[in-house]
Design an enzyme around this catalytic site. Structure first.
Site, PDB file in Angstrom:
ATOM      1  N   SER A 260     -79.602 161.303 -29.786  1.00  0.00           N
ATOM      2  CA  SER A 260     -80.999 160.909 -29.976  1.00  0.00           C
ATOM      3  C   SER A 260     -81.071 159.553 -30.655  1.00  0.00           C
ATOM      4  O   SER A 260     -80.222 159.209 -31.493  1.00  0.00           O
ATOM      5  CB  SER A 260     -81.677 161.953 -30.865  1.00  0.00           C
ATOM      6  OG  SER A 260     -82.931 161.480 -31.305  1.00  0.00           O
TER       7      SER A 260
ATOM      8  N   TYR B  33     -81.632 167.095 -39.122  1.00  0.00           N
ATOM      9  CA  TYR B  33     -81.505 167.102 -37.653  1.00  0.00           C
ATOM     10  C   TYR B  33     -80.734 165.862 -37.193  1.00  0.00           C
ATOM     11  O   TYR B  33     -79.768 165.957 -36.429  1.00  0.00           O
ATOM     12  CB  TYR B  33     -82.893 167.152 -36.995  1.00  0.00           C
ATOM     13  CG  TYR B  33     -82.874 166.779 -35.524  1.00  0.00           C
ATOM     14  CD1 TYR B  33     -82.281 167.626 -34.585  1.00  0.00           C
ATOM     15  CD2 TYR B  33     -83.420 165.573 -35.075  1.00  0.00           C
ATOM     16  CE1 TYR B  33     -82.253 167.279 -33.230  1.00  0.00           C
ATOM     17  CE2 TYR B  33     -83.393 165.222 -33.734  1.00  0.00           C
ATOM     18  CZ  TYR B  33     -82.801 166.077 -32.814  1.00  0.00           C
ATOM     19  OH  TYR B  33     -82.757 165.720 -31.486  1.00  0.00           O
TER      20      TYR B  33
ATOM     21  N   LYS C  34     -76.910 165.263 -35.250  1.00  0.00           N
ATOM     22  CA  LYS C  34     -76.631 164.470 -34.044  1.00  0.00           C
ATOM     23  C   LYS C  34     -75.514 163.462 -34.315  1.00  0.00           C
ATOM     24  O   LYS C  34     -74.613 163.274 -33.507  1.00  0.00           O
ATOM     25  CB  LYS C  34     -77.890 163.729 -33.572  1.00  0.00           C
ATOM     26  CG  LYS C  34     -78.917 164.620 -32.923  1.00  0.00           C
ATOM     27  CD  LYS C  34     -78.472 165.113 -31.545  1.00  0.00           C
ATOM     28  CE  LYS C  34     -79.333 166.249 -31.038  1.00  0.00           C
ATOM     29  NZ  LYS C  34     -78.787 166.975 -29.903  1.00  0.00           N
TER      30      LYS C  34
HETATM   31  P1  NAD Z   1     -85.425 172.352 -25.959  1.00  0.00           P
HETATM   32  O1  NAD Z   1     -85.570 173.084 -27.243  1.00  0.00           O
HETATM   33  O2  NAD Z   1     -86.528 172.459 -24.962  1.00  0.00           O
HETATM   34  O3  NAD Z   1     -84.061 172.788 -25.239  1.00  0.00           O
HETATM   35  C1  NAD Z   1     -82.920 173.201 -25.960  1.00  0.00           C
HETATM   36  C2  NAD Z   1     -82.455 174.509 -25.360  1.00  0.00           C
HETATM   37  O4  NAD Z   1     -81.307 174.961 -26.078  1.00  0.00           O
HETATM   38  C3  NAD Z   1     -83.508 175.621 -25.445  1.00  0.00           C
HETATM   39  O5  NAD Z   1     -83.686 176.190 -24.169  1.00  0.00           O
HETATM   40  C4  NAD Z   1     -82.914 176.619 -26.440  1.00  0.00           C
HETATM   41  O6  NAD Z   1     -83.296 177.943 -26.135  1.00  0.00           O
HETATM   42  C5  NAD Z   1     -81.423 176.366 -26.251  1.00  0.00           C
HETATM   43  N1  NAD Z   1     -80.606 176.738 -27.414  1.00  0.00           N
HETATM   44  C6  NAD Z   1     -80.824 176.419 -28.722  1.00  0.00           C
HETATM   45  N2  NAD Z   1     -79.863 176.973 -29.491  1.00  0.00           N
HETATM   46  C7  NAD Z   1     -79.009 177.614 -28.658  1.00  0.00           C
HETATM   47  C8  NAD Z   1     -77.825 178.366 -28.847  1.00  0.00           C
HETATM   48  N3  NAD Z   1     -77.317 178.580 -30.071  1.00  0.00           N
HETATM   49  N4  NAD Z   1     -77.201 178.870 -27.758  1.00  0.00           N
HETATM   50  C9  NAD Z   1     -77.707 178.693 -26.515  1.00  0.00           C
HETATM   51  N5  NAD Z   1     -78.838 178.001 -26.277  1.00  0.00           N
HETATM   52  C10 NAD Z   1     -79.479 177.471 -27.340  1.00  0.00           C
HETATM   53  O7  NAD Z   1     -85.123 170.830 -26.298  1.00  0.00           O
HETATM   54  P2  NAD Z   1     -85.094 169.558 -25.354  1.00  0.00           P
HETATM   55  O8  NAD Z   1     -86.246 168.718 -25.699  1.00  0.00           O
HETATM   56  O9  NAD Z   1     -84.866 169.952 -23.950  1.00  0.00           O
HETATM   57  O10 NAD Z   1     -83.801 168.836 -25.938  1.00  0.00           O
HETATM   58  C11 NAD Z   1     -82.526 168.960 -25.333  1.00  0.00           C
HETATM   59  C12 NAD Z   1     -81.524 168.174 -26.140  1.00  0.00           C
HETATM   60  O11 NAD Z   1     -81.951 166.817 -26.220  1.00  0.00           O
HETATM   61  C13 NAD Z   1     -81.369 168.646 -27.587  1.00  0.00           C
HETATM   62  O12 NAD Z   1     -80.015 168.527 -27.927  1.00  0.00           O
HETATM   63  C14 NAD Z   1     -82.217 167.671 -28.370  1.00  0.00           C
HETATM   64  O13 NAD Z   1     -81.764 167.542 -29.695  1.00  0.00           O
HETATM   65  C15 NAD Z   1     -82.005 166.397 -27.579  1.00  0.00           C
HETATM   66  N6  NAD Z   1     -83.096 165.422 -27.737  1.00  0.00           N
HETATM   67  C16 NAD Z   1     -84.372 165.780 -27.416  1.00  0.00           C
HETATM   68  C17 NAD Z   1     -85.403 164.861 -27.578  1.00  0.00           C
HETATM   69  C18 NAD Z   1     -86.844 165.219 -27.264  1.00  0.00           C
HETATM   70  O14 NAD Z   1     -87.749 164.509 -27.687  1.00  0.00           O
HETATM   71  N7  NAD Z   1     -87.114 166.290 -26.525  1.00  0.00           N
HETATM   72  C19 NAD Z   1     -85.123 163.573 -28.047  1.00  0.00           C
HETATM   73  C20 NAD Z   1     -83.803 163.239 -28.336  1.00  0.00           C
HETATM   74  C21 NAD Z   1     -82.797 164.171 -28.170  1.00  0.00           C
HETATM   75  C1  UD1 Z   2     -89.594 162.254 -33.575  1.00  0.00           C
HETATM   76  C2  UD1 Z   2     -88.552 162.595 -34.601  1.00  0.00           C
HETATM   77  C3  UD1 Z   2     -87.189 162.171 -34.077  1.00  0.00           C
HETATM   78  C4  UD1 Z   2     -86.902 162.780 -32.702  1.00  0.00           C
HETATM   79  C5  UD1 Z   2     -88.034 162.373 -31.759  1.00  0.00           C
HETATM   80  C6  UD1 Z   2     -87.884 162.951 -30.385  1.00  0.00           C
HETATM   81  C7  UD1 Z   2     -89.633 162.471 -36.805  1.00  0.00           C
HETATM   82  C8  UD1 Z   2     -89.733 161.704 -38.075  1.00  0.00           C
HETATM   83  N1  UD1 Z   2     -88.845 161.924 -35.858  1.00  0.00           N
HETATM   84  O1  UD1 Z   2     -89.588 160.880 -33.398  1.00  0.00           O
HETATM   85  O2  UD1 Z   2     -86.182 162.567 -34.971  1.00  0.00           O
HETATM   86  O3  UD1 Z   2     -85.674 162.327 -32.187  1.00  0.00           O
HETATM   87  O4  UD1 Z   2     -89.285 162.834 -32.319  1.00  0.00           O
HETATM   88  O5  UD1 Z   2     -87.951 164.366 -30.429  1.00  0.00           O
HETATM   89  O6  UD1 Z   2     -90.200 163.544 -36.644  1.00  0.00           O
HETATM   90  N2  UD1 Z   2     -97.708 160.762 -33.856  1.00  0.00           N
HETATM   91  C9  UD1 Z   2     -99.037 160.870 -34.232  1.00  0.00           C
HETATM   92  N3  UD1 Z   2     -99.624 162.104 -34.213  1.00  0.00           N
HETATM   93  C10 UD1 Z   2     -98.936 163.237 -33.839  1.00  0.00           C
HETATM   94  C11 UD1 Z   2     -97.576 163.115 -33.466  1.00  0.00           C
HETATM   95  C12 UD1 Z   2     -96.983 161.856 -33.497  1.00  0.00           C
HETATM   96  O7  UD1 Z   2     -99.696 159.884 -34.577  1.00  0.00           O
HETATM   97  O8  UD1 Z   2     -99.521 164.335 -33.867  1.00  0.00           O
HETATM   98  C13 UD1 Z   2     -97.099 159.414 -33.826  1.00  0.00           C
HETATM   99  C14 UD1 Z   2     -95.896 159.252 -34.745  1.00  0.00           C
HETATM  100  O9  UD1 Z   2     -96.305 158.849 -36.021  1.00  0.00           O
HETATM  101  C15 UD1 Z   2     -95.103 158.181 -33.978  1.00  0.00           C
HETATM  102  C16 UD1 Z   2     -95.415 158.465 -32.509  1.00  0.00           C
HETATM  103  O10 UD1 Z   2     -96.621 159.221 -32.515  1.00  0.00           O
HETATM  104  O11 UD1 Z   2     -95.593 156.899 -34.288  1.00  0.00           O
HETATM  105  C17 UD1 Z   2     -94.339 159.264 -31.794  1.00  0.00           C
HETATM  106  O12 UD1 Z   2     -94.072 160.439 -32.548  1.00  0.00           O
HETATM  107  P1  UD1 Z   2     -93.066 161.578 -32.037  1.00  0.00           P
HETATM  108  O13 UD1 Z   2     -93.429 161.973 -30.651  1.00  0.00           O
HETATM  109  O14 UD1 Z   2     -93.020 162.645 -33.081  1.00  0.00           O
HETATM  110  O15 UD1 Z   2     -91.669 160.840 -31.909  1.00  0.00           O
HETATM  111  P2  UD1 Z   2     -90.813 160.017 -33.007  1.00  0.00           P
HETATM  112  O16 UD1 Z   2     -91.593 159.760 -34.230  1.00  0.00           O
HETATM  113  O17 UD1 Z   2     -90.240 158.843 -32.318  1.00  0.00           O
END
Ligand code: NAD
Ligand code: UD1
Length: 339
Positions: A123, A147, A151
């Protein structure tokens, strides 16, 4: 390829599974469904017109993992993790256990099964407060919460493992802000409880589940004062995983890629784009800044553009249109289809 997808029922995993199946790969998913629904996987198979193998299991369990590797695996895409920043501050041990413990168990199972190719979900959170934007992969790493620390530790463990085993091939993908949904509206982001991220909050206001959006700060040093992020369509992100699979098939060692569009949008720009896509008004209330937030975080994705041959193709208006199609058709998230 025979691909094992951990966390494949989740938001990014489910979209990636559609593309993997469409590309002809054989897919096994291991997911304990702690943050997802088996309905997502049923719809993945419906969209792709092909089956996958689903094992409801936990990546921390050796038994569950050995079941997942049965039948042979060529490469692993590792999505499974806990991802809520606030929760990680309240329950750090749970995050260390699932994210770090689960990844170690997975690497051990890969070694036992003789699997050498890994694509890992990292991330942009590892950059914390950047010195300048856009950030490239060499920027200083400054995690600000448990978190983010998991990562960073997972990245380091995978790098150490690759250094010790020259036959291994790993790609660490640093996602910026994934948004949007499959264009069919059949799968999308279905957060349990209160969403933390911006787009699902906006979508919930649009569909009438919330009265207004809380905007966390309008006094940042950005043109409209609200935070700027690099929003990336989840279908573009899914496509990057197919490119990463090709990459691990061709290169040994460990490589890191930023995945982002390369430019940012403010909170207000995203709200306006969602209003246009949905035809709904999104009332906003300006709140104080959210702790841990940065003013601006955008990717320099040129390494992925050049070495992976990948770039984001869908813009924010498309992401809003697709997220809205999903939200409108599934206002309660994944629920069984009527007979
Ligand atoms: P998500 O929660 O929708 O998907 C994660 C999946 O992992 C879920 O289906 C959950 O049930 C499963 N899981 C969790 N713990 C588990 C375990 N112990 N054993 C088996 N399955 C398990 O999240 P996502 O948004 O799809 O994210 C996927 C990956 O990408 C994660 O590693 C997350 O940290 C990373 N990531 C997500 C974002 C974002 O904004 N969505 C941003 C950066 C990185
Ligand atoms: C957040 C997480 C980051 C994670 C990323 C993707 C924090 C501090 N950071 O980042 O670790 O990797 O999500 O999952 O939580 N915002 C609002 N109102 C809301 C929600 C968000 O104004 O209800 C604003 C935030 O202040 C930010 C932007 O929207 O400026 C994006 O927010 P968000 O979607 O939570 O992503 P990140 O802050 O980039």
């Amino acid at each position: 390829m025979k691909v094992l997808v951990t966390g494949g029922a989740g938001y990014i995993g489910s979209h990636t599974c559609v593309l993997l199946l469409e590309a002809g790969h054989t897919v096994t998913v291991i997911d304990n469904l702690c943050n997802s629904s088996a309905i997502a996987l049923a719809r993945v198979q419906e969209l792709a017109g092909r089956p996958l193998r689903f094992l409801q299991g936990d990546i921390r369990s050796r038994t569950d993992l050995s079941g997942a590797f049965e039948g042979g695996v060529d490469a692993v895409i590792h999505f499974a993790a806990l991802k809520a920043v606030g929760e990680s501050c309240d329950e750090p041990l749970r995050y260390f256990d699932t994210n770090i413990g689960g990844t170690i168990a997975l690497m051990q199972a890969m070694e036992t099964a003789g699997v050498s190719k890994l694509v890992f979900s990292s991330s942009a959170t590892v950059y914390g407060q950047p010195d300048s934007v856009p950030v490239n992969e060499g920027a200083p790493l400054r995690v600000t919460n448990p978190y983010g620390r998991t990562k960073l530790v997972m990245e380091q463990l995978i790098q150490d493992w690759c250094a010790a085993r020259p036959e291994l091939s790993a790609v660490l993908l640093r996602y910026f802000n994934p948004v949007g949904a499959h264009p069919s509206g059949r799968i999308g982001e279905d957060p349990r409880g209160e969403p933390n991220n911006l787009m699902p909050c906006v979508a919930q206001v649009a569909v009438g589940h919330r009265s207004h959006l809380r905007v966390f700060g309008d006094d940042y040093a950005t043109p409209d004062g609200t935070g700027i992020r690099d929003y990336l369509h989840v279908m573009d992100l899914a496509q990057a995983h197919l490119k990463a699979l090709e990459y691990v098939g061709l290169h040994n060692g460990c490589e890191i890629f930023n995945l982002g569009a390369g430019h940012g949008h403010s909170v207000i720009e995203l709200v306006r784009a969602f209003e246009s896509a949905s035809g709904r008004n999104i009332p906003m209330e300006i709140m104080k800044r959210r702790s841990g937030d940065v003013a601006e975080l955008t990717a320099d994705p040129s390494h992925a553009n050049v070495r992976l041959g990948w770039s984001a193709e869908r813009d924010l208006s498309m992401a809003c249109a697709d997220a809205w199609r999903w939200q409108k058709a599934n206002p309660l998230g994944f629920t069984p289809d009527p007979e």
